[in-house]
Design a protein around this motif. Structure first.
Motif, PDB file in Angstrom:
ATOM      1  N   LEU A 177      61.041  10.006 -21.136  1.00 56.75           N
ATOM      2  CA  LEU A 177      60.633  10.246 -19.732  1.00 56.75           C
ATOM      3  C   LEU A 177      60.707   8.949 -18.930  1.00 56.75           C
ATOM      4  CD1 LEU A 177      57.367  12.400 -19.937  1.00 56.75           C
ATOM      5  CD2 LEU A 177      59.457  13.065 -18.767  1.00 56.75           C
ATOM      6  N   THR A 178      60.160   7.892 -19.516  1.00 55.91           N
ATOM      7  CA  THR A 178      60.094   6.592 -18.835  1.00 55.91           C
ATOM      8  C   THR A 178      61.497   6.041 -18.585  1.00 55.91           C
ATOM      9  OG1 THR A 178      57.938   6.194 -19.832  1.00 55.91           O
ATOM     10  CG2 THR A 178      59.115   4.264 -18.995  1.00 55.91           C
ATOM     11  N   GLU A 179      62.351   6.145 -19.595  1.00 56.81           N
ATOM     12  CA  GLU A 179      63.723   5.644 -19.426  1.00 56.81           C
ATOM     13  C   GLU A 179      64.472   6.405 -18.332  1.00 56.81           C
ATOM     14  OE1 GLU A 179      65.069   5.876 -23.484  1.00 56.81           O
ATOM     15  OE2 GLU A 179      64.607   3.750 -23.874  1.00 56.81           O
ATOM     16  N   ALA A 180      64.226   7.715 -18.245  1.00 57.87           N
ATOM     17  CA  ALA A 180      64.880   8.522 -17.193  1.00 57.87           C
ATOM     18  C   ALA A 180      64.435   8.048 -15.809  1.00 57.87           C
ATOM     19  CB  ALA A 180      64.547  10.000 -17.386  1.00 57.87           C
ATOM     20  N   CYS A 181      63.133   7.752 -15.679  1.00 57.58           N
ATOM     21  CA  CYS A 181      62.614   7.269 -14.392  1.00 57.58           C
ATOM     22  C   CYS A 181      63.150   5.875 -14.069  1.00 57.58           C
ATOM     23  CB  CYS A 181      61.086   7.263 -14.392  1.00 57.58           C
ATOM     24  SG  CYS A 181      60.365   8.916 -14.351  1.00 57.58           S
ATOM     25  N   LEU A 182      63.167   4.990 -15.069  1.00 57.83           N
ATOM     26  CA  LEU A 182      63.657   3.619 -14.836  1.00 57.83           C
ATOM     27  C   LEU A 182      65.124   3.643 -14.385  1.00 57.83           C
ATOM     28  CD1 LEU A 182      62.023   1.785 -17.892  1.00 57.83           C
ATOM     29  CD2 LEU A 182      61.370   1.556 -15.480  1.00 57.83           C
ATOM     30  N   LYS A 183      65.897   4.552 -14.974  1.00 55.00           N
ATOM     31  CA  LYS A 183      67.312   4.690 -14.591  1.00 55.00           C
ATOM     32  C   LYS A 183      67.412   5.174 -13.135  1.00 55.00           C
ATOM     33  CE  LYS A 183      71.386   7.133 -16.201  1.00 55.00           C
ATOM     34  NZ  LYS A 183      71.780   8.266 -17.007  1.00 55.00           N
ATOM     35  N   ALA A 184      66.567   6.156 -12.779  1.00 55.77           N
ATOM     36  CA  ALA A 184      66.573   6.685 -11.407  1.00 55.77           C
ATOM     37  C   ALA A 184      66.160   5.605 -10.401  1.00 55.77           C
ATOM     38  CB  ALA A 184      65.634   7.889 -11.307  1.00 55.77           C
ATOM     39  N   ILE A 185      65.185   4.782 -10.796  1.00 60.97           N
ATOM     40  CA  ILE A 185      64.708   3.702  -9.910  1.00 60.97           C
ATOM     41  C   ILE A 185      65.831   2.697  -9.648  1.00 60.97           C
ATOM     42  CG2 ILE A 185      63.152   1.695  -9.802  1.00 60.97           C
ATOM     43  CD1 ILE A 185      61.124   3.477 -11.450  1.00 60.97           C
ATOM     44  N   ASP A 186      66.535   2.311 -10.715  1.00 64.40           N
ATOM     45  CA  ASP A 186      67.607   1.318 -10.570  1.00 64.40           C
ATOM     46  C   ASP A 186      68.756   1.833  -9.707  1.00 64.40           C
ATOM     47  OD1 ASP A 186      66.314  -0.669 -11.953  1.00 64.40           O
ATOM     48  OD2 ASP A 186      67.186  -0.145 -13.895  1.00 64.40           O
ATOM     49  N   VAL A 230      58.191   9.577  -4.992  1.00 61.42           N
ATOM     50  CA  VAL A 230      57.861  10.897  -5.566  1.00 61.42           C
ATOM     51  C   VAL A 230      58.870  11.941  -5.078  1.00 61.42           C
ATOM     52  CG1 VAL A 230      56.113  12.727  -5.686  1.00 61.42           C
ATOM     53  CG2 VAL A 230      55.413  10.339  -5.839  1.00 61.42           C
ATOM     54  N   ALA A 231      59.206  11.898  -3.779  1.00 68.46           N
ATOM     55  CA  ALA A 231      60.143  12.884  -3.218  1.00 68.46           C
ATOM     56  C   ALA A 231      61.541  12.739  -3.818  1.00 68.46           C
ATOM     57  CB  ALA A 231      60.207  12.743  -1.700  1.00 68.46           C
ATOM     58  N   ALA A 232      61.921  11.489  -4.152  1.00 65.73           N
ATOM     59  CA  ALA A 232      63.264  11.235  -4.698  1.00 65.73           C
ATOM     60  C   ALA A 232      63.288  11.305  -6.228  1.00 65.73           C
ATOM     61  CB  ALA A 232      63.759   9.868  -4.234  1.00 65.73           C
ATOM     62  N   ASP A 233      62.178  11.729  -6.834  1.00 60.30           N
ATOM     63  CA  ASP A 233      62.083  11.864  -8.296  1.00 60.30           C
ATOM     64  C   ASP A 233      62.317  10.547  -9.036  1.00 60.30           C
ATOM     65  OD1 ASP A 233      61.542  14.676  -8.373  1.00 60.30           O
ATOM     66  OD2 ASP A 233      63.656  15.063  -7.931  1.00 60.30           O
ATOM     67  N   LEU A 234      61.819   9.439  -8.453  1.00 56.85           N
ATOM     68  CA  LEU A 234      61.912   8.153  -9.139  1.00 56.85           C
ATOM     69  C   LEU A 234      60.745   7.990 -10.102  1.00 56.85           C
ATOM     70  CD1 LEU A 234      62.880   5.784  -6.156  1.00 56.85           C
ATOM     71  CD2 LEU A 234      64.311   7.367  -7.459  1.00 56.85           C
ATOM     72  N   CYS A 235      59.652   8.706  -9.822  1.00 55.72           N
ATOM     73  CA  CYS A 235      58.484   8.715 -10.711  1.00 55.72           C
ATOM     74  C   CYS A 235      57.907  10.123 -10.630  1.00 55.72           C
ATOM     75  CB  CYS A 235      57.458   7.666 -10.287  1.00 55.72           C
ATOM     76  SG  CYS A 235      56.978   7.734  -8.548  1.00 55.72           S
ATOM     77  N   LEU A 236      57.043  10.474 -11.561  1.00 54.22           N
ATOM     78  CA  LEU A 236      56.500  11.840 -11.557  1.00 54.22           C
ATOM     79  C   LEU A 236      55.377  11.988 -10.540  1.00 54.22           C
ATOM     80  CD1 LEU A 236      56.467  12.872 -15.329  1.00 54.22           C
ATOM     81  CD2 LEU A 236      58.377  12.569 -13.767  1.00 54.22           C
ATOM     82  N   ALA A 237      54.733  10.862 -10.199  1.00 60.78           N
ATOM     83  CA  ALA A 237      53.650  10.857  -9.217  1.00 60.78           C
ATOM     84  C   ALA A 237      53.366   9.402  -8.872  1.00 60.78           C
ATOM     85  CB  ALA A 237      52.398  11.525  -9.790  1.00 60.78           C
ATOM     86  N   ALA A 238      52.505   9.189  -7.868  1.00 63.74           N
ATOM     87  CA  ALA A 238      52.190   7.809  -7.461  1.00 63.74           C
ATOM     88  C   ALA A 238      50.794   7.748  -6.881  1.00 63.74           C
ATOM     89  CB  ALA A 238      53.206   7.317  -6.426  1.00 63.74           C
ATOM     90  N   THR A 239      50.221   6.547  -6.906  1.00 57.38           N
ATOM     91  CA  THR A 239      48.945   6.352  -6.213  1.00 57.38           C
ATOM     92  C   THR A 239      49.224   6.010  -4.750  1.00 57.38           C
ATOM     93  OG1 THR A 239      48.832   3.969  -6.667  1.00 57.38           O
ATOM     94  CG2 THR A 239      47.834   5.440  -8.299  1.00 57.38           C
TER      95      THR A 239
END
Length: 495
Positions: free
Chosen positions: A26-35, A166-175
């Motif tokens: 899950l984390t790797e998928a998010c890190l890839k999306a962030i980059d 959150v809207a761009a699916d870079l993370c599952l949620a945020a503070t």
């Protein structure tokens, strides 16, 4: 499973428990999306090493069978939260290079629950702004676009980076944090859910202060169920924060039945603003109809002091900001200006603050200092405090009459273009908070739920305001509204 970053918190939690996926995946998928999404400028301090370390620990914890709901779920943290050893700048030049030696209570509670921090998110400087255009990191960008127009839009503010991520699916949620609408307005602009809990429900310790009697942290998530899951992990009494409430935290998710039969939903006549776009008016009417169809009783109510809320807010918030921001002087931490020969301590303060604070922060510090000054304290600050008491009483009277929740628009428009609101007229920008500031002044819980699209294909949100400490009931009403609205639109991927 593909597109793991597109999962909701609830879906990812269930997939982790069923061993269909690991937290590391899950984390790797998010890190890839962030980059791949640097153009959105949502993440401003990436922490992949911390993320993968926490993900591995979460996988072990899940295997051992002692994992809370948030365990293993990758999230983003707004740059206003102090995070140990990680830059925590509140998007300001004056805190350049500041890495705290401690962790904010909310981010610590999320870490203790096993949540995975992916990095720090963009925001308006010191949380002052409605468009994420006052950040030292540059503008955060909304993943949504108007039709075929490629103009960049604001994700809202001050939690703009959180909303965009959150809207761009870079993370599952945020503070996020909300002082006058800074969770709910960006949530509405980006088609996600954002809840500001009752003042005192989440600890403010370790969150850089803007206006201490108004600030409150909350989750920004893909849907109402996720908001319930994450809010529970963020809440709780904290002896380090004297305004933190010593109340038990319910299982908010368990309260999501969707049954609102017999609930009374108030529609305040004072929120019908002159010049309100027809699309917002229609969305509001449709929302009331949806809740009525779900079995709620829709009643007209009056909140007579609403028209004084914005002016009162823009006296109280800057007054508290000018006091809170006096600590940034270049002496103990953060940036210190280069001094000329012969400069003394006064020049150091002046140059450091002039260089370190952006225009909007300077404006609010000056307004705040002015309204607290000897000749104007009674005329402005004390009068605003009295108005605040009247606004709070308006809500108390309505709730005493049996109303369970209040339905209003979340924002006066859909997301606008970056640079469209000129700095020449800051009041235009302040009007974005017209539906949200009353909730902070009264210390109530409020939630923004995406409920439709405007004519240009941009998301619009509705706001529900609840009784104090009854976030569970408010989330359930929001859940019924979400089910009825059936909002599933996502921004088309252009980044």
């Amino acid at each position: 499973m593909s597109d793991l970053n597109k999962l909701s918190l609830a879906e990812a939690r269930d997939a982790l428990r069923n061993r269909d996926v690991t937290s590391v995946e899950l984390t790797e998928a998010c890190l890839k999306a962030i980059d791949a999404a640097d153009v959105l400028n949502a993440f401003v301090h990436k922490t992949p090493e911390i993320a993968l370390e926490r993900a591995k620990a979460a996988d072990e914890r899940i295997k051992a069978g002692d994992a809370p709901a948030m365990c293993g779920l990758p999230i983003g943290i707004k740059d206003l939260f102090c995070t140990k050893g990680v830059p925590s700048q509140a998007a300001s030049k004056i805190l350049g290079g500041f890495k705290p030696e401690y962790e904010s209570t909310v981010s610590q509670q999320l870490a203790d629950a096993g949540a995975v921090m992916l990095g720090k998110l963009n925001m308006d400087e010191f949380a002052m702004g409605s468009s994420n255009e006052t950040s030292v990191y540059g503008n955060a960008v909304n993943p949504w676009r108007r039709g075929n127009d490629d103009a960049q839009l604001t994700p809202g503010g001050s939690s703009g980076g959180s909303a965009s991520a959150v809207a761009a699916d870079l993370c599952l949620a945020a503070t996020g944090t909300d002082t006058g609408g800074s969770i709910r307005q960006p949530a509405a602009f980006t088609g996600i859910t954002g809840i500001k809990p009752t003042y005192g429900r989440c600890s403010r310790w370790g969150i850089v202060a803007f206006a201490s009697s108004l600030d409150q942290a909350g989750p920004m998530t893909k849907n109402v169920r996720d908001a319930a899951i994450m809010l529970e992990a963020m809440c709780g009494h904290d002896p380090k924060d004297s305004t933190s409430a010593d109340l038990p935290v319910p299982n908010f998710e368990a309260m999501l039945t969707g049954d609102i039969k017999g609930k009374k939903i108030g529609i305040p006549k004072e929120y019908r603003m002159d010049g309100m776009p027809a699309e917002i008016e229609k969305l509001w009417a449709d929302g009331a109809e949806m809740l009525g169809d779900a079995g709620a009783e829709i009643v007209d109510i009056s909140l007579p002091h609403t028209k004084y809320a914005l002016p009162a807010y823009y006296v109280i918030a800057p007054a508290e900001a000018s006091s809170n921001l006096a600590r940034y002087d270049g002496v103990r931490y953060g940036r210190r200006a280069q001094l000329a020969q012969g400069d003394g301590i006064t020049e150091m303060y002046e140059k450091t603050r002039a260089e370190g604070f952006g225009h909007e922060v300077q404006r609010r510090v000056m307004v705040g200092t002015y309204v607290l000054s000897a000749g104007f304290y009674d005329a402005y600050y004390n009068r605003a405090r009295k108005v605040r008491t009247l606004i709070k009483k308006d809500f108390e009277d309505v709730f005493a009459a049996g109303v369970d929740a209040i339905l209003t628009p979340a924002t006066p428009s859909a997301a606008f273009g970056l640079g469209e609101m000129t700095e020449a007229d800051p009041v235009q920008m302040y009007l974005n908070d017209v539906f949200t500031v009353t909730v902070n002044l009264a210390g109530l819980p409020g939630i923004s739920v995406p409920a439709g699209l405007d004519g240009q294909g941009l998301p619009l949100g509705l706001q529900l305001i609840g009784r104090p400490w009854e976030e569970g009931d408010l989330l359930n009403t929001a859940y019924a509204l979400e089910n009825a609205a059936g909002f599933v639109a996502k921004p088309g991927k252009w980044w």
